[in-house]
Every structure is written in structure tokens, then in C-alpha cells.
Design an enzyme around this catalytic site. Structure first.
Site, mmCIF file in Angstrom:
data_model
loop_
_atom_site.group_PDB
_atom_site.id
_atom_site.type_symbol
_atom_site.label_atom_id
_atom_site.label_comp_id
_atom_site.label_asym_id
_atom_site.label_seq_id
_atom_site.Cartn_x
_atom_site.Cartn_y
_atom_site.Cartn_z
ATOM 1 N N ALA A 256 5.852 67.713 6.069
ATOM 2 C CA ALA A 256 7.177 68.351 6.005
ATOM 3 C C ALA A 256 7.135 69.835 6.371
ATOM 4 C CB ALA A 256 7.772 68.183 4.609
ATOM 5 N N ALA A 257 6.053 70.276 6.995
ATOM 6 C CA ALA A 257 5.913 71.699 7.301
ATOM 7 C C ALA A 257 7.012 72.183 8.237
ATOM 8 C CB ALA A 257 4.537 71.968 7.913
ATOM 9 N N GLY A 258 7.306 71.408 9.283
ATOM 10 C CA GLY A 258 8.362 71.798 10.216
ATOM 11 C C GLY A 258 9.726 71.831 9.549
ATOM 12 N N ASP A 259 9.970 70.885 8.653
ATOM 13 C CA ASP A 259 11.248 70.866 7.930
ATOM 14 C C ASP A 259 11.383 72.099 7.045
ATOM 15 O OD1 ASP A 259 11.858 68.391 9.053
ATOM 16 O OD2 ASP A 259 10.841 67.311 7.446
#
Length: 311
Positions: A256-259
Site C-alpha cells: 500500500a506504499a503508493g496508496d
């Protein structure tokens, strides 16, 4: 602070942990299987709320336990879930995530009720969209519905941030012209600008990234922010290029890093921070997320990011 409207997917994540991702035709053994709440839309709404944003969400779930858990978790985080739709004929979307030891992952999504986030639903929420200060969206819902929302937001002069994940084969030029921010990762950038294959084997190529961003700016995008994982990110506008280094951390899971990054940018911009301050805040927030396993479980709270910023 301006309101943030997140439009996007809501999934249940089934995560399998392995030493290395399997090759085609290969059978491997996994260490464990876990279930969690995810979907790019729900992740970004949750992250924005934890980071202090005033958040509302549009999306669809099934009439099942996972759908009810989704709306409850978002509500408890402070997200306004009053406009989320429950589809009684479909199951909540599902994502199958394979995570390897170095934190890398691959994801397969079964859309389920996310397909009910269609044009009719989006048009019924037109006033909600037009009243938002910032609209943050991704591409795990039907494209026609997404494009309708972008055009409505743009007509009302709201800021539009599109995280083009998963990257489509084509985005109409009128949609590019409606975007204040486009936030692809390196792979998505190469696909969107027709440069797939020009950067091979994961080799970082700043010149190719800059050329890809230029092509998207030429289509009318206001600012292109290219996320580059452990290398940080690049920010591109007409006549402007800036590179931002990542925080040095030990990555456990990048799911979920991009989110988290996108949500943090939205929150900072809604607070009136400068673009540079927004990107630095987002790098710090996503740098915390990658040190934890899971999708929504990994998302940091505002106090954690502020503490990291001071170090």
C-alpha cells in the site's frame, strides 16, 4: 482544510508470503496466508483520514461481511461513508497478493462489486463530486465512470489527482487535460507514454523517465509525479524538474506504499502546503508504510509521520 473525495475500489486482500515470486509454470510453498481490507480506493481514503484529512469516499461493496467490515473500518477512521453503495447482487472485490522477502509484490484483482461503481452511480453523486476541494482517484473501477467523475470535478474547478494504477492502454486526451496531478510509478509511466521496453530489467533511467513525463505534460497534465520506490520520486511540470530521495528504510511489504503516498500528497495540498512540502510529507508517510506488513494495517497516523519528519 479542503475536503478530499476519494473515488475508487474496495477489496478484501488475501496475502501470501513467499521467498521469491513464482515463475511461469512453477509451484512453490508459501509461509502463510492472511486476510485484510484493501483496494486502492479504500487504502487511500483510510490513509488520508489517518493523516488528518477530511475525507469522503465513493465506492461499492457487496452485501457481505467483508463489505460491512470495510465501511465500518473507514467510518471508525473518520471517513464519511454515507455515499458508499452496497450491491446485493455482487460480492466485495478481492485482491490476491503475493509478497516476497524483499518486500516486492504482485497482485491479481477480482473486481466484484467494484464494477457497480459505474456511470449511473457516479452521475447520481455529481453534487458530491463537484463540491470536493480535491478528488483523488485510481483505475480499479470502470473507466467511463472514472472519466465522468474527473470531468465533473474539473468543471467545478476542484483539484484532480489521478493515480493511474493499474495503467490502462489508453487515456483520452480530454481526461489528461483535466488532471492537476498524475502519479504513475515507473512501470505505469512507461506504459502510458508508449515507452514500454525502453527501460528494461528494472534499470533506473532518469532520462527516460523525464522524457515519459514530458510526453504526458504535452497532453495537458498539470504536474506528473513519478514514484520510484527506494529511489524516491520525480516531479515534473513544464519547465520544471525536481528529484526527491526516498527515506532509507528496510522494506517489509510495499503493498500500500503508493496508496499512502497519494493520500499524503492530497492531505498536504488540502492543507495549503506547497507542492514540495506535499511530496516530502508523502515520502515520509510511505517510507513508514513499507516497514510494515499488510495494506491498511501498514498505513501510518499523522503523529507518526510528524515524529519521523523531526528526525
Amino acid at each position: 482544510m479542503g475536503d478530499i473525495l476519494v473515488i475508487g475500489s474496495m477489496n478484501v486482500d488475501m496475502t501470501i508470503r513467499v521467498k521469491e515470486l513464482p515463475k511461469t509454470g512453477e509451484t512453490i510453498l508459501a509461509r502463510d496466508l492472511s486476510f485484510g481490507l484493501g483496494g486502492k480506493g479504500a487504502n487511500q481514503a483510510m490513509a488520508a483520514a489517518r493523516l488528518g484529512g477530511k475525507v469522503r469516499m465513493l465506492g461499492c461493496v457487496g452485501d457481505d461481511d467483508f463489505g460491512r467490515k470495510h465501511t465500518q473500518a473507514l467510518r471508525e477512521a473518520g471517513v464519511d461513508v454515507s455515499d458508499i453503495k452496497t450491491d446485493r447482487a455482487a460480492s466485495t472485490g478481492s485482491a490476491f497478493i503475493c509478497v516476497e522477502e524483499n518486500g516486492g509484490n504482485c497482485i491479481v484483482v477480482s473486481q466484484g462489486a467494484n464494477l457497480s461503481c459505474d456511470e449511473d452511480y457516479i452521475k447520481s453523486k455529481r453534487e458530491v463530486i463537484r463540491s470536493a476541494g480535491i478528488v483523488l482517484a485510481q483505475m480499479e473501477i470502470p473507466q467511463k465512470a472514472l472519466y465522468s467523475a474527473i470531468l465533473d470535478a474539473r468543471a467545478a474547478r476542484g483539484k484532480v489527482i489521478l493515480n493511474p494504477a493499474p495503467a490502462p492502454e489508453h487515456i483520452p486526451d480530454e481526461i489528461y487535460r483535466g488532471l492537476d496531478y498524475l502519479t504513475p510509478n515507473e512501470t505505469e509511466l512507461m506504459k502510458l507514454c508508449g515507452m514500454e521496453g525502453e527501460v528494461s530489467g528494472g534499470t533506473w533511467d532518469g532520462q527516460a523517465i523525464q522524457e515519459g513525463a514530458r510526453r504526458l505534460l504535452d497532453k495537458g497534465v498539470g504536474t506528473v509525479i513519478v514514484t520510484l520506490g527506494e529511489k524516491g520520486c520525480g516531479v515534473f511540470r513544464k519547465g520544471h524538474v525536481a528529484w526527491f530521495p526516498a527515506k532509507q528504510v528496510r522494506a517489509v511489504d510495499t503493498t500500500a506504499a503508493g496508496d499512502c503516498f497519494n493520500a499524503a500528497v492530497a492531505v498536504a495540498l488540502a492543507e495549503g502546503r506547497t507542492e514540495q512540502e506535499a511530496v516530502e510529507f508523502a515520502i515520509c508517510a510511505s517510507g513508514i508504510a513499507v516497514t510494515r506488513a499488510g495494506a491498511q494495517e501498514s498505513l501510518p497516523y499523522r503523529r507518526e509521520v510528524e515524529a519521523r519528519e523531526r528526525t
